[in-house]
Design a protein around this motif. Structure first.
Motif, PDB file in Angstrom:
ATOM      1  N   VAL A 158      42.558  53.133  45.412  1.00 34.87           N
ATOM      2  CA  VAL A 158      42.368  52.242  46.546  1.00 34.87           C
ATOM      3  C   VAL A 158      42.919  50.861  46.189  1.00 34.87           C
ATOM      4  N   PHE A 159      43.862  50.356  47.018  1.00 30.29           N
ATOM      5  CA  PHE A 159      44.400  49.012  46.844  1.00 30.29           C
ATOM      6  C   PHE A 159      43.489  48.039  47.584  1.00 30.29           C
ATOM      7  N   ASP A 160      42.921  47.087  46.889  1.00 29.18           N
ATOM      8  CA  ASP A 160      42.006  46.125  47.484  1.00 29.18           C
ATOM      9  C   ASP A 160      42.638  44.742  47.456  1.00 29.18           C
ATOM     10  N   ALA A 161      43.004  44.220  48.636  1.00 28.32           N
ATOM     11  CA  ALA A 161      43.618  42.897  48.711  1.00 28.32           C
ATOM     12  C   ALA A 161      42.594  41.776  48.701  1.00 28.32           C
ATOM     13  N   GLY A 162      41.302  42.102  48.798  1.00 27.15           N
ATOM     14  CA  GLY A 162      40.261  41.078  48.764  1.00 27.15           C
ATOM     15  C   GLY A 162      39.882  40.561  50.127  1.00 27.15           C
ATOM     16  N   ASN A 163      40.776  40.659  51.098  1.00 28.89           N
ATOM     17  CA  ASN A 163      40.478  40.313  52.480  1.00 28.89           C
ATOM     18  C   ASN A 163      41.409  41.132  53.367  1.00 28.89           C
ATOM     19  N   SER A 164      41.192  41.070  54.649  1.00 32.04           N
ATOM     20  CA  SER A 164      41.971  41.900  55.566  1.00 32.04           C
ATOM     21  C   SER A 164      43.408  41.397  55.656  1.00 32.04           C
ATOM     22  N   VAL A 165      44.361  42.302  55.439  1.00 35.73           N
ATOM     23  CA  VAL A 165      45.780  41.958  55.456  1.00 35.73           C
ATOM     24  C   VAL A 165      46.540  43.063  56.185  1.00 35.73           C
ATOM     25  N   PRO A 166      47.742  42.771  56.685  1.00 37.10           N
ATOM     26  CA  PRO A 166      48.564  43.824  57.307  1.00 37.10           C
ATOM     27  C   PRO A 166      49.296  44.634  56.249  1.00 37.10           C
ATOM     28  N   TRP A 167      49.362  45.938  56.436  1.00 44.25           N
ATOM     29  CA  TRP A 167      50.130  46.834  55.570  1.00 44.25           C
ATOM     30  C   TRP A 167      51.243  47.403  56.426  1.00 44.25           C
ATOM     31  N   ALA A 189      46.029  47.505  59.430  1.00 48.11           N
ATOM     32  CA  ALA A 189      45.506  46.331  58.734  1.00 48.11           C
ATOM     33  C   ALA A 189      44.123  46.657  58.207  1.00 48.11           C
ATOM     34  N   GLY A 190      43.772  46.033  57.138  1.00 47.52           N
ATOM     35  CA  GLY A 190      42.459  46.230  56.539  1.00 47.52           C
ATOM     36  C   GLY A 190      42.413  45.578  55.178  1.00 47.52           C
ATOM     37  N   ARG A 191      41.238  45.477  54.641  1.00 52.54           N
ATOM     38  CA  ARG A 191      41.120  44.888  53.304  1.00 52.54           C
ATOM     39  C   ARG A 191      41.700  45.817  52.253  1.00 52.54           C
ATOM     40  N   SER A 192      41.423  47.108  52.388  1.00 57.20           N
ATOM     41  CA  SER A 192      41.844  48.081  51.377  1.00 57.20           C
ATOM     42  C   SER A 192      42.791  49.105  51.982  1.00 57.20           C
ATOM     43  N   PHE A 193      43.590  49.722  51.121  1.00 57.16           N
ATOM     44  CA  PHE A 193      44.640  50.647  51.555  1.00 57.16           C
ATOM     45  C   PHE A 193      44.729  51.790  50.558  1.00 57.16           C
TER      46      PHE A 193
END
Length: 564
Positions: free
Chosen positions: A112-121, A424-428
């Motif tokens: 799981v990739f966790d960007a720490g806050n919601s971001v667009p993928w 979009a989401g915090r994790s991907f």
């Protein structure tokens, strides 16, 4: 109590760079001496990661003397990454993820990739060591980016992907840009590469128009060496794969087919009036890669002809080269029918209009070369389409709530997948499913790049060594010019218990940014913290905004500081 305030200068990082460039002030890690064993300042610079503690493996990275927030893991795959994922039928071969020996299918789910806050993928690009599920490259190119099976198309004179929609002209993707015409009905259907493909040859009456493709003036043919290759799928027992004809306009030489492959249940190779019966069948309703190479031998009266099926040479013989000759030869190609010279009517060639030679089935990636491809090249062309991958993705609001529900994303070209706009989401997390038709086809994943680059929020970095002071009077931060995130700080006297300045006192700090200070807030409260002799640690929290990094050049304490 009156607090001394040292504000952060506007564009301070740029100012510091200018000062250094002008040699007006040389700033190094350490103290500026004022005598008596104490210095007036001590500046931390980020040149040696071993002098700092990172609270998690998502924290900052050192680049030169700059501390930057780290990006979400992506790019080159590794053994440690592979050990962390859930994989079936896959193995780590020291350089890449690959389908394990003896497995025709395999899959793995990423960490799981966790960007720490919601971001667009937005994109996922899968890089393989070999071309995987890709059409032959356009524009007669020498394919780049693969360590195995790269295609050399520099001698390609015709390339028909046949992935056009019904009613759309067929396009030649070679540099020759040959004129291509469709006779009869063109329909779309499922192609070998996941695209639509040409569906031909439904008519069975000699008097009706058969469905086929014709290149009326095929330029660039080398009469001494030719290769014709294509992907085909048919259940018909009759029909022709192709007819390559040669003639001279206005001359009646009758049956002047240069090379023809016909009769799908007992394949014949034909040159002029000479015929070779291979006994091979293609009429099983499965996709097959076929290729025919023609190469004139030393005595120039004969040529070797080899038929390949699914990458392997399955028939070889010789055919006469002196059946006919023209002073000014002109060539044409029919895909889905045989061909011959017209009967003296000024046209260089025509189809035979023989119903039993009209093809019924699917074509894709039809290519002609002015050379005889080698067995290695033909096997590589087969293998590039004998395997495929599909991508599934999911986004999650937290790293812990990712499920096993993936949404399949179609490839947008090569092995790049454009994700839906709302992804979009915090994790991907992604899932790759791989399939190969032949166990000899190498399927190796060398990297998976998730874009755009995202940066972790909340990464925490602190020095492993405190500074000892008599008193503290000021605090400066030096922000990088590429900084796009908030940088916050906390202080500790022992490296265990951390505090932030709430405007009146230094209160115990929690984990949120609300319990951390800006550089200006730190400067406002530093005299309270340093009013009595002691030691101090700082913690920098790099709160990147997801799409942009945090960038810190240095941290400086002012006061009476013991020389380090």
């Amino acid at each position: 109590m009156t607090w001394k305030t040292i504000g952060k200068a506007t564009a301070l990082s740029t100012l510091m760079l200018v000062l250094a460039a002008c040699s007006q002030r040389l700033i190094v890690s350490g103290s500026t001496s004022v005598g008596g064993g104490y210095a007036s300042s001590y500046r931390y610079q980020f040149t040696d990661p071993s002098l700092y503690s990172f609270t998690n493996n998502m924290a900052g990275v050192f680049e030169g003397s700059i501390l930057r927030s780290n990006s979400v893991p992506q790019g080159q795959v590794s053994q440690s990454d592979f050990a962390a994922v859930s994989a079936t039928g896959m193995s780590w071969d020291g350089m890449a993820y690959s389908l394990a020996s003896g497995f025709s299918t395999g899959s793995f789910q990423s960490r799981v990739f966790d960007a720490g806050n919601s971001v667009p993928w937005q994109t996922v690009t899968v890089k393989t060591t070999t071309p995987l599920g890709l059409l032959l490259p356009d524009n007669s190119a020498l394919e780049k980016g693969f360590s195995q099976n790269a295609a050399d198309m520099r001698n390609n004179i015709l390339l028909l992907h046949m992935n056009e929609a019904a009613g759309t002209p067929i396009k030649d993707y070679s540099t020759k840009k040959q004129i291509v015409a469709v006779t009869g009905t063109q329909s779309a259907s499922s192609g070998r590469f996941g695209f639509g493909s040409f569906f031909g040859g439904q008519s069975r009456s000699v008097s009706s128009t058969n469905d086929l493709i014709v290149v009326p003036n095929l330029v660039g043919v080398n009469p001494a060496a030719v290769t014709v290759e294509m992907w085909v799928k048919t259940t018909a027992t009759n029909g022709s794969l192709f007819g390559l004809a040669v003639s001279e306009a206005g001359t009646n030489n009758g049956n002047s087919n240069f090379l023809t492959a016909r009769d799908l249940s007992a394949l014949q190779l034909r040159r002029g009036s000479a015929t070779k019966n291979t006994g091979l069948s293609l009429s099983d309703g499965q996709w097959h890669h076929v290729a025919v190479t023609w190469s004139v031998v030393a005595d120039v009266n004969t040529a070797n002809v080899v038929f390949y099926k699914d990458g392997l040479p399955v028939y070889a013989d010789s055919l006469p080269n002196a059946e006919f000759s023209f002073a000014n030869p002109q060539y044409c190609l029919y895909v889905g029918q045989t061909a011959q010279e017209a009967n003296g009517d000024g046209y260089k060639c025509q189809r035979t209009d023989n119903a039993i030679y009209a093809y019924s089935g699917n074509f894709q990636d039809v290519a002609v070369y002015n050379q005889a491809l080698t067995p290695t090249e033909i096997m590589a062309h087969f293998q590039r389409a004998a395997a495929s991958l599909t991508l599934g993705i999911q986004t999650c609001s937290t790293p812990n709530n990712c499920s096993t529900s993936y949404t399949t994303v179609p490839a947008s070209g090569s092995a790049t997948f454009n994700l839906p706009p709302a992804t979009a989401g915090r994790s991907f997390q992604y899932e790759l499913n791989l399939t190969r038709n032949s166990l000899t086809t190498p399927v190796r994943i060398s990297s998976v790049e998730v874009g755009p680059t995202h940066y972790y929020a909340g990464a925490q970095v602190s020095p492993v060594k405190a500074i000892t002071y008599q008193s503290l009077t000021g605090f400066n931060e030096y922000i990088g010019i590429n900084n796009q995130g908030a940088i916050r700080y906390q202080l500790s006297g022992d490296g265990v218990n951390w505090y932030y300045f709430d405007g009146f006192r230094w209160a115990p700090a929690g984990a949120s940014l609300a319990n951390a200070n800006t550089g200006a807030q730190m400067n406002a409260g530093i005299q309270v913290f340093g009013s009595a002799p002691g030691q101090v640690y700082f913690r920098a929290i790099l709160n990147a905004d997801g799409a942009g990094m945090s960038e810190l050049l240095g941290v400086e304490f002012l006061g009476q500081i013991l020389n380090q």
